[in-house]
Structure formats: structure tokens, C-alpha cells
Write a protein that holds these residues in place. Sequence first.
Motif, PDB file in Angstrom:
ATOM      1  N   UNK A  15       0.267  -0.912  -0.558  1.00  0.00           N
ATOM      2  CA  UNK A  15      -0.276  -0.132  -0.286  1.00  0.00           C
ATOM      3  C   UNK A  15       1.134   1.314  -0.147  1.00  0.00           C
ATOM      4  N   UNK A  16       0.627   1.856  -1.152  1.00  0.00           N
ATOM      5  CA  UNK A  16       1.313   3.185  -1.398  1.00  0.00           C
ATOM      6  C   UNK A  16       1.054   3.766  -2.692  1.00  0.00           C
ATOM      7  N   UNK A  17       1.000   4.703  -2.214  1.00  0.00           N
ATOM      8  CA  UNK A  17       0.672   6.055  -3.811  1.00  0.00           C
ATOM      9  C   UNK A  17       1.725   6.356  -4.403  1.00  0.00           C
ATOM     10  N   UNK A  18       3.189   6.272  -4.117  1.00  0.00           N
ATOM     11  CA  UNK A  18       4.381   5.788  -5.299  1.00  0.00           C
ATOM     12  C   UNK A  18       4.232   4.614  -5.687  1.00  0.00           C
ATOM     13  N   UNK A  19       4.029   4.509  -7.635  1.00  0.00           N
ATOM     14  CA  UNK A  19       4.342   3.885  -8.376  1.00  0.00           C
ATOM     15  C   UNK A  19       6.184   3.048  -8.229  1.00  0.00           C
ATOM     16  N   UNK A  20       6.592   4.370  -8.332  1.00  0.00           N
ATOM     17  CA  UNK A  20       7.985   3.621  -8.411  1.00  0.00           C
ATOM     18  C   UNK A  20       8.352   2.321  -7.452  1.00  0.00           C
ATOM     19  N   UNK A  21       8.111   3.304  -6.667  1.00  0.00           N
ATOM     20  CA  UNK A  21       8.095   2.136  -4.926  1.00  0.00           C
ATOM     21  C   UNK A  21       7.495   0.980  -5.514  1.00  0.00           C
TER      22      UNK A  21
END
Length: 128
Positions: A15-21
Motif C-alpha cells: 500500500x503506497x501511492x508512489x508507483x515507483x515504490x
Amino acid sequence: MPCLTLARPIEVLLVDDQRAILAGVTALIESEGPSMRVAGCAATGSLALELARSTQPGVIILDVDLGGEDGLALIPLLLCDCDARIVVFTCLDTPATRRRALDLGAADFVSKTASGDELIAAVLRAME
């Protein structure tokens, strides 16, 4: 001849809003071979709750800031929807944030500046 049983892989919800992460952590988890696999990825709290209910992961790796949404506020909701252990993974590594995450029920807390090995170790600790 001995009977071999294969352990089920640890299912991990990211669960993270950053696609790279999400992409990087997905590659890290999948590199663990048959012992871990990504059950799903969510960029918002509502999608995280939906996926937690439907996939029933063993571990949820959760960012604190989901594009302005309070990821830590999701911890009690996620714990109601599934039996997963939650590892908070964030760049907001302050004593207050760490304390709040653990008080809300997170199993572990890892800074995004930590190595990939440290994140994998936190996932394994959470499953113990």
C-alpha cells in the motif's frame, strides 16, 4: 521416502501511492522466490481495504502518507478486515510517527532509507 511439504508463500499486500515504490518493492518481494509473493498493490486507502478483504494477505506493507491520506488511520480498519500483520514503510521516520504506528497495531516500522534486506527481515519478523 520422506514426505515433503511446501510451505505456503507469505502473501504481501503493498500500500503506497508512489508507483515507483510499488514497482521496486514488488520486485524485491518477488525476488524472494517461492517464500513470498505480492498479493496485490493499492495506492489508496479504499483500495487497500478492498484488497485486504479479498486477498487476506499475511503481511501488509503500508506507507504513512497516501497522497495526503493518513495511512496510519487505516491500521485499525485493516486489522478488522483481515488477520494480516502490518509493516509500516515510510520516509516519515520520526519517534512520534513510529510510536503512533505501533500503538495502532503495526507489527514493525521500517524507514524507506533502509536496505531491501531490512524490509524483508521485517516481513519475516512480522510472520513469526
